[in-house]
Design a protein around this motif. Sequence first.
Motif, mmCIF file in Angstrom:
data_model
loop_
_atom_site.group_PDB
_atom_site.id
_atom_site.type_symbol
_atom_site.label_atom_id
_atom_site.label_comp_id
_atom_site.label_asym_id
_atom_site.label_seq_id
_atom_site.Cartn_x
_atom_site.Cartn_y
_atom_site.Cartn_z
ATOM 1 N N VAL A 101 0.859 -1.183 0.000
ATOM 2 C CA VAL A 101 0.000 0.000 0.000
ATOM 3 C C VAL A 101 0.895 1.233 0.000
ATOM 4 N N VAL A 102 0.802 2.018 -1.057
ATOM 5 C CA VAL A 102 1.605 3.228 -1.194
ATOM 6 C C VAL A 102 0.665 4.425 -1.268
ATOM 7 N N ALA A 103 0.908 5.408 -0.422
ATOM 8 C CA ALA A 103 0.117 6.640 -0.461
ATOM 9 C C ALA A 103 0.922 7.731 -1.158
ATOM 10 N N PHE A 110 -2.324 -1.367 -3.465
ATOM 11 C CA PHE A 110 -3.066 -0.108 -3.487
ATOM 12 C C PHE A 110 -2.104 1.049 -3.718
ATOM 13 N N LEU A 111 -2.491 1.976 -4.583
ATOM 14 C CA LEU A 111 -1.862 3.293 -4.653
ATOM 15 C C LEU A 111 -2.959 4.285 -4.309
ATOM 16 N N ILE A 112 -2.780 5.009 -3.211
ATOM 17 C CA ILE A 112 -3.836 5.873 -2.688
ATOM 18 C C ILE A 112 -3.372 7.323 -2.689
ATOM 19 N N VAL A 113 -4.091 8.179 -3.388
ATOM 20 C CA VAL A 113 -3.865 9.620 -3.325
ATOM 21 C C VAL A 113 -4.725 10.171 -2.195
ATOM 22 N N THR A 114 -4.097 10.866 -1.248
ATOM 23 C CA THR A 114 -4.874 11.275 -0.078
ATOM 24 C C THR A 114 -4.288 12.477 0.649
ATOM 25 N N HIS A 115 -5.167 13.188 1.363
ATOM 26 C CA HIS A 115 -4.773 14.187 2.362
ATOM 27 C C HIS A 115 -5.097 13.670 3.755
ATOM 28 N N ASN A 116 -5.680 12.478 3.827
ATOM 29 C CA ASN A 116 -6.200 11.948 5.080
ATOM 30 C C ASN A 116 -5.096 11.296 5.911
ATOM 31 N N PRO A 128 -8.347 -7.451 -9.670
ATOM 32 C CA PRO A 128 -7.176 -6.720 -10.175
ATOM 33 C C PRO A 128 -5.928 -7.008 -9.344
ATOM 34 N N THR A 129 -4.782 -6.690 -9.912
ATOM 35 C CA THR A 129 -3.536 -6.801 -9.157
ATOM 36 C C THR A 129 -3.228 -5.502 -8.412
ATOM 37 N N ILE A 130 -3.802 -4.381 -8.861
ATOM 38 C CA ILE A 130 -3.589 -3.106 -8.184
ATOM 39 C C ILE A 130 -4.842 -2.254 -8.277
ATOM 40 N N ILE A 131 -5.130 -1.539 -7.201
ATOM 41 C CA ILE A 131 -6.255 -0.602 -7.159
ATOM 42 C C ILE A 131 -5.699 0.800 -6.976
ATOM 43 N N LEU A 132 -6.088 1.723 -7.844
ATOM 44 C CA LEU A 132 -5.719 3.128 -7.728
ATOM 45 C C LEU A 132 -6.895 3.867 -7.112
ATOM 46 N N ALA A 133 -6.670 4.474 -5.946
ATOM 47 C CA ALA A 133 -7.753 5.096 -5.195
ATOM 48 C C ALA A 133 -7.458 6.576 -4.980
ATOM 49 N N ASP A 134 -8.380 7.422 -5.405
ATOM 50 C CA ASP A 134 -8.235 8.876 -5.266
ATOM 51 C C ASP A 134 -9.133 9.347 -4.124
ATOM 52 N N GLU A 135 -8.543 9.645 -2.966
ATOM 53 C CA GLU A 135 -9.279 10.066 -1.771
ATOM 54 C C GLU A 135 -10.500 9.160 -1.542
ATOM 55 N N PRO A 136 -10.302 7.856 -1.366
ATOM 56 C CA PRO A 136 -11.436 6.923 -1.278
ATOM 57 C C PRO A 136 -12.333 7.120 -0.067
ATOM 58 N N THR A 194 -6.106 -5.800 -15.006
ATOM 59 C CA THR A 194 -4.992 -5.576 -14.083
ATOM 60 C C THR A 194 -5.266 -4.504 -13.044
ATOM 61 N N VAL A 195 -5.895 -3.413 -13.453
ATOM 62 C CA VAL A 195 -6.023 -2.254 -12.572
ATOM 63 C C VAL A 195 -7.493 -1.859 -12.411
ATOM 64 N N SER A 196 -7.851 -1.444 -11.202
ATOM 65 C CA SER A 196 -9.190 -0.916 -10.928
ATOM 66 C C SER A 196 -9.053 0.429 -10.228
ATOM 67 N N TYR A 197 -10.149 1.178 -10.201
ATOM 68 C CA TYR A 197 -10.121 2.536 -9.666
ATOM 69 C C TYR A 197 -11.220 2.727 -8.627
ATOM 70 N N ILE A 198 -10.897 3.519 -7.604
ATOM 71 C CA ILE A 198 -11.896 3.978 -6.640
ATOM 72 C C ILE A 198 -11.744 5.490 -6.551
ATOM 73 N N PHE A 199 -12.825 6.213 -6.834
ATOM 74 C CA PHE A 199 -12.770 7.670 -6.838
ATOM 75 C C PHE A 199 -13.445 8.244 -5.591
ATOM 76 N N GLN A 200 -13.134 9.490 -5.290
ATOM 77 C CA GLN A 200 -13.662 10.134 -4.088
ATOM 78 C C GLN A 200 -15.186 10.161 -4.087
ATOM 79 N N ASN A 201 -15.777 10.420 -5.237
ATOM 80 C CA ASN A 201 -17.236 10.552 -5.325
ATOM 81 C C ASN A 201 -17.888 9.321 -5.932
ATOM 82 N N SER A 202 -17.258 8.190 -5.815
ATOM 83 C CA SER A 202 -17.784 6.882 -6.232
ATOM 84 C C SER A 202 -17.858 6.701 -7.741
#
Length: 333
Positions: free
Chosen positions: A45-47, A207-213, A172-180, A96-104
Amino acid sequence: MMTILNVENEVLRAEDLYHVYETESVDGNVVALRGIHIKILAGEVVAVVGPSGSGKSTLMKCLGGLMKASAGDVFFKEKSIAKLSNAELLELRQKTVSYIFQNSNLLPYMTVLNNVAMPLKYLGVSPGRARKEAMQLLDRLGISNQAKMLPNQISGGEKQRTAIARALITKPTIILADEPTGSVDPVTSREILKLFKEIIADSGVSFLIVTHNRELAEFADRSLELVDGRFVAEHGSDIDMSNLSGTRNIIIDQTGNMTLPSRVLEKIGGPGSFELTHIERDKINIMRAIDISNEPVIRVGSAQTLCPACGYQYENIDSDTCARCGSLRANSN
C-alpha cells in the motif's frame, strides 16, 4: 528506513514519467509531472501525499493508463503500456487495474448490483454469472440489501462500498484510489480502512492511494511526498501529515536528481551552489560555497555516479566530464 523493493514481486513501475498540459496562457504550458520514478510491490500500500496542484491526479491517470504521459513509460508486471495499441491497453487495464474515486462515480441509471457487475460484462462474462459474482461481493461488503437500489437511494458510505465492490469484481492486481474516504464520515472511513486490510490479506492486491487523510497515510506501508510534479521525499507508516519534516526521507532518484521541499530549502538558506565536502556509501555532506571561484562545485542533487550519455561509472567523483565519452556531467536542479 526506506522500503527496499524486490523486482520479482513488482506489480507496477513508472520510469522517468513526464506530463505537460499545453495551454494558450502567456505563462506557457503547465508541466504536471517531472521525471517520476515509482515501483509498487504485490500487496503493498503506497500513499501519495502533497499539496493541491502538485500533480497527484495526473499521476494516477498516467499510471492507470487513463492518460498517455508526454514522456516516460509505465509497466504492469514488466509489460510496457507505451507499446500497446488502444485495444490492448484497454484489455490490460480491465484485467490488471481498478479505480476507486472520491465521489464513487457510479452510473446513476444503474442499480447497485448492475454497477458492480458491469466490468465483468465488458470482459465477456455472461450477465447471469456477472450478477451472481457481484451479489457475492455486495454480501461480503454488507450491502446486499441495497442491490436493487439506485445510487441516489443509498448513503455515501454505501456508495463507496459499491465502488469498492466494482473495483474488486475483476480481481485486479492493483487498485488506484483517489481520496477513497474523502466523501464519507469518520466512522465509515475507518470501516473502509478495515475493509482494505481484509482485502489485502485475502487477495494480495496492491493499493496506490492519493490522499490528504492522516489515517489513510498511516495505513500505507509508505507515503511518497509529491511537490510540483516531483517526488521529494518518502515517509513510513509513522507519517505526521501536520508536520511532514518529522518523518521525511529525502529522495535521490535513479537519475541522481534531488528536489528539496520548500521548508528544507528555506532552512538551508535557499538555492545556490554547494560544495560536496564528503561522500561515502549512503552518506554525503554538502556545504554552501561562500567564496565562488573558478573551481567546479557540485550543486544539490547532482551526485550522479553514472554518465548520463554512455552509462560509464565515474572514477573520480570530482570530475565533471566522462572519461569514456567526454560528455559533461549532469548538474540537476
